[in-house]
Motif scaffolding. Structure first.
Motif: not given
Lengths: 417, 463
Positions: A75, A183, A185, A189, B400, B408, B447
């Motif tokens: 976020r 990045r 995310d 990961w 995922f 994402l 969103r």
């Protein structure tokens, strides 16, 4: 773990990308672990990775109540820099920047770290004086930071409006060239995949509901929505919800949690070459590889656990963006979201032991946690594994709010929030 | 500030407009926000002037707009305004047609956002000239645009035949209708007879197609759309009972415009953003809003009605408008006029028939998951971000395996439309690849802002 390389990429491309396997397991919790990390964000996953990688602790688990990287890790606006005023802060953030530089290679996962330079704008005399003080202090600590005149700032960031008659005129700026973005995310990961390959159990949708302590007061385990798990060591890395978890062990934290918002524009061709911060008006902007302008706002004035902030905060930020970059005013806002940041009174993190034996905490990163992810995980792994702080996080004790040995970035202008 | 409670209704279709009218009759003011230039929603859509256009305006819509205009003293209709955000505290963020966004607090919030079409990606579906059935209808009803080249319509359900009949009536050259469903079985026909008027209309559409000599392909789908710069032809494939293709497409039909629609689902973007509880119910459109007897959602003071809550058709939407008005009057502690109570009770009673009708429609033409296998591995599923079926599948295979995680990782659903177009397909592809039911993959979520809005309209207005 399958090694990612150009060869694997070409092989899979020829196979229509049908052969990729799970990047980490989805295990059920074991009855007991040598240590448990509460919180599957970047910091928690990095902690688990370094505990396994550098301290040989493989029988450990990361418990995440939602999905990994779904909190502040996913976020934030991904700004990375280390030009903080105080020695202690500069040390930990620069430790992180050094790890960022080799992170993609270390994890065999492209975290897309891009050292495109972070420019912090000065809009008034106080900003100018304080940023120059930062430049000198940083240089004494071996951290790169340089002062730019408005014209130099414009040369570095051509879209910038430096006309003197705007509401927030640009009087100069402090530039850290090693700063940049990554990045977000991919950081979660990459650490998850690395930790999983070393044997760490990453357990999602598993909320900690209690901390169990023995007769001597030391932790003996946790209660979770997936049942009780025994462990002699717990590392709490739960950002905005840290106070909630710590209260389960009877520890009151000097933290306040605020909503912090960010937003992105519709994607456009490359128009923005660097990261630009304007602390005075709370506008932080860069461009993602996808082309969206990524913009950060300030925190709400009031504490809250809502992952939505007030509209007037976004309004204030876009007001400043439209003035500093009039050409962006017709760009459209695509998505706006919020996270919950945990803020300490001196705006510096808490990383270390707690009054409860076996319970460790890493929190209070405020609005600046993403940039610290590798460094924070690295020193906290040491702390949990050895039971004592790494020299870099030794000053960031919980105790400092009792002794008064603060690391008062709150009083510095380019605050760590 | 007056002490008068503020009721805000999002959507001026039959459900929302009827709620506002019933409230006005009981002496309660309301603000109706709608993104269309005129009230009536998709079903009663018209152009700027009722007198022009190739499709005669629905008299019920004409009446609805006239009544809204009569009650302008009690109903503030904000046409062309978009609700781009909302919180559980019932604070809305509204974007006017031009100018800065505003906040609006509601004591009672009624969400009547209507339905959206279910899009099914097939090779070539991103070519210029491919429309949703609803999209073609908007062009016809609002902009008076009749296709000037041969049209093939595909998909299933009542809307397919309605649009086809409208095409024939307005003089468009309809080359074929391709229906994934078979003829309705006797059992389905019995269910459809619960609403005799609608059944009659449906038969009328069929006869109109028959008279015009339009070939109707059943148990078949448009499996590929060919063309270089625009649509040149479609290829038709026979379907298995699960609606996957029986074999490679065989028949080719030349055309210049394609309309495809596989039914509609509730537009739950706003209820999702607020955080209302939803449940998965394929019979009423998939992800629907959880509501009690009063049509209240799980968030206090927030109500959801009409097709925006669960697909029930226009009769149901009108009825729910009446019922919700009575619920709101109770919440506000206002007396409920006797007439309204009677009408609300009657509306509830007639619900059984509507439910039987819906069940028959669903049994006959309800979406079956095999249709989502028509996309080839390199077919673009998320058109905003250019994400292929293979990219979504490989995200799911990499672990995922929930929609939000796959989103994402693959970026499917992160573009301008926030998954409004590709969400249904992406969820099925993820669920299929992960080997779970589609509801286990999670509900697509959007969103703030629900529609893109210019930075300058969010920034504070300059004096």
């Amino acid at each position: 773990m399958r090694h990612f390389s150009l060869r694997t990429l070409l092989t899979e491309a020829a196979n229509a990308h049908q052969g990729w396997a799970r990047q980490w397991r989805a295990p059920e919790p074991k009855p007991a672990y040598d240590a448990i990390i509460v919180g599957g964000g970047g910091h928690g996953l990095a902690t688990a990775y370094y505990m396994a990688q550098e301290h040989g602790m493989r029988n450990i688990a990361v418990l995440e109540k939602g999905w990994i990287g779904g909190g502040n890790t996913g976020r934030n606006t991904t700004i990375i820099r280390s030009n903080y005023l105080y020695d202690e802060s500069a040390a930990i953030y620069d430790h992180a920047v050094k790890l960022w530089e080799g992170l993609s290679q270390a994890l065999n996962y492209n975290v897309m770290y891009s050292a495109r330079g972070v420019l912090m704008l000065a809009h008034n005399q106080h900003d100018v004086q304080s940023f120059k003080r930062h430049v000198y202090a940083n240089r004494l600590n071996g951290v790169d930071n340089e002062w730019l005149t408005p014209e130099q700032a414009k040369a570095f960031c051509p879209p910038l409006n430096i006309s003197p008659d705007i509401r927030y005129p640009v009087l100069g700026g402090a530039l850290q060239r090693r700063g940049g973005v990554a990045r977000h995310d991919a950081v979660a990961w990459g650490y998850a995949r690395g930790a999983d390959a070393l044997g760490v159990d990453i357990i999602q949708n598993c909320e900690v509901t209690g901390i169990v302590r023995g007769s001597d007061g030391a932790v003996t385990g946790v209660e979770t929505t997936k049942g009780p798990i025994r462990t002699p060591r717990i590392g709490v890395v739960a950002a905005g919800h840290t106070s909630v978890i710590m209260a389960m062990a009877g520890v009151r934290m000097p933290l306040e949690s605020f909503p912090l918002q960010a937003l992105v524009s519709e994607p456009v061709k490359p128009v923005f070459p660097c990261v630009l911060m304007s602390n005075a008006v709370h506008a932080y902007i860069s461009q993602s590889d996808k082309g969206e302008l990524v913009i950060g706002a300030g925190t709400d004035q009031y504490v809250s656990y809502s992952q939505q902030g007030g509209l007037h905060i976004t309004t204030h930020t876009l007001d400043a963006i439209c003035e500093l970059f009039p050409q962006f005013s017709r760009l459209r806002l695509l998505r706006n979201w919020g996270g919950i940041v945990d803020v300490t009174p001196d705006r510096s993190p808490i990383i270390g032991r707690t009054p409860v034996p076996g319970l460790f905490v890493n929190c209070g990163w405020g609005t600046g946690g993403f940039k610290a992810t590798p460094g924070s995980g690295h020193v906290f792994a040491w702390t949990v594994a050895k039971g004592e702080p790494h020299p870099i996080n030794a000053p960031f004790t919980l105790d400092r709010f009792r002794t008064g040995r603060l690391i008062d970035e709150a009083a510095a202008a380019a605050v760590a929030h | 500030m007056s002490a008068e409670p503020r009721v805000v209704i999002v959507g001026a279709g039959p459900a929302g407009a009827n709620a506002a009218l019933a409230l006005a009759a009981a002496g309660v003011r309301s603000i109706v926000i709608d993104d269309n230039p005129r009230a009536g929603g998709q079903i009663f859509r018209v152009g700027p002037n009722d007198a022009i256009g190739p499709v005669k305006p629905d008299p019920r819509g004409v009446r609805l707009r006239a009544r809204l205009a009569e009650r302008a003293d009690m109903i503030e209709h904000r046409a062309g305004h978009e609700v781009i955000g909302a919180t559980p505290e019932r604070r809305l963020t509204v974007a006017p047609p031009d100018g800065p966004v505003v906040s609006l607090d509601a004591d009672a919030l009624v969400i009547a956002t209507g339905a959206v079409e279910v899009s099914v990606p097939v090779p070539g579906w991103t070519l210029p000239g491919v429309f949703g059935l609803g999209g073609l209808q908007i062009l016809l009803k609002q902009s008076a645009l009749v296709p000037d080249r041969p049209v093939v319509l595909g998909g299933t359900g009542p809307l397919l035949y309605l649009v086809a009949a409208q095409m024939v009536k307005t003089g468009a050259r309809l080359a074929a209708v391709v229906d994934a469903a078979d003829w309705p079985s006797p059992r389905h026909l019995l269910g459809l007879a619960a609403m005799p008027k609608l059944l009659r209309q449906g038969i009328g559409h069929l006869l109109a197609l028959k008279r015009a000599g339009v070939p109707i392909h059943r148990r078949a789908a448009i499996a590929a759309i060919d063309g270089a710069d625009g649509v040149a032809a479609v290829r038709i494939a026979r379907l298995r009972p699960d609606w996957s293709a029986e074999s490679a497409p065989d028949a080719t039909i030349a055309c210049g415009i394609v309309g495809v629609g596989f039914g509609v689902r509730p537009n739950v973007e706003l209820t999702g953003l607020i955080g209302c509880a939803h449940l998965y119910d394929p019979a009423t459109g998939g992800w629907v809003v959880r509501r009690d007897e009063d049509l209240a959602t799980s968030i206090p003071g927030v109500y959801a009605i009409g097709d925006g809550a669960a697909i029930g058709g226009v009769e149901n939407a009108l009825a729910e408008g009446t019922i919700v008005a009575a619920s709101i009057l109770r919440r506000l502690g206002r007396p409920t006029p006797a007439g309204l109570v009677d009408r609300a009770t009657g509306a509830r009673r007639r619900k059984t028939r509507r439910t039987r009708f819906r069940a028959a429609i669903n049994g006959w033409s309800g979406l079956r998951d095999g249709i989502f296998t028509l996309a080839a591995f390199d077919t673009i599923v998320c058109r905003c971000e250019g994400v292929t079926r293979a990219a979504i599948e490989s995200a799911a295979a990499s672990g995922f395996d929930e929609l939000r995680a796959a989103k994402l990782h693959s970026r499917a659903g992160m573009g301008l439309c926030q998954g409004r177009v590709c969400g249904d397909a992406a969820a099925r592809i993820v669920a299929h690849a992960a080997g779970v039911a589609v509801e286990a993959a999670g509900m697509p979520r959007a969103r703030l802002p629900l529609r893109p809005v210019a930075f300058s309209n969010v920034a504070a207005p300059k004096s």
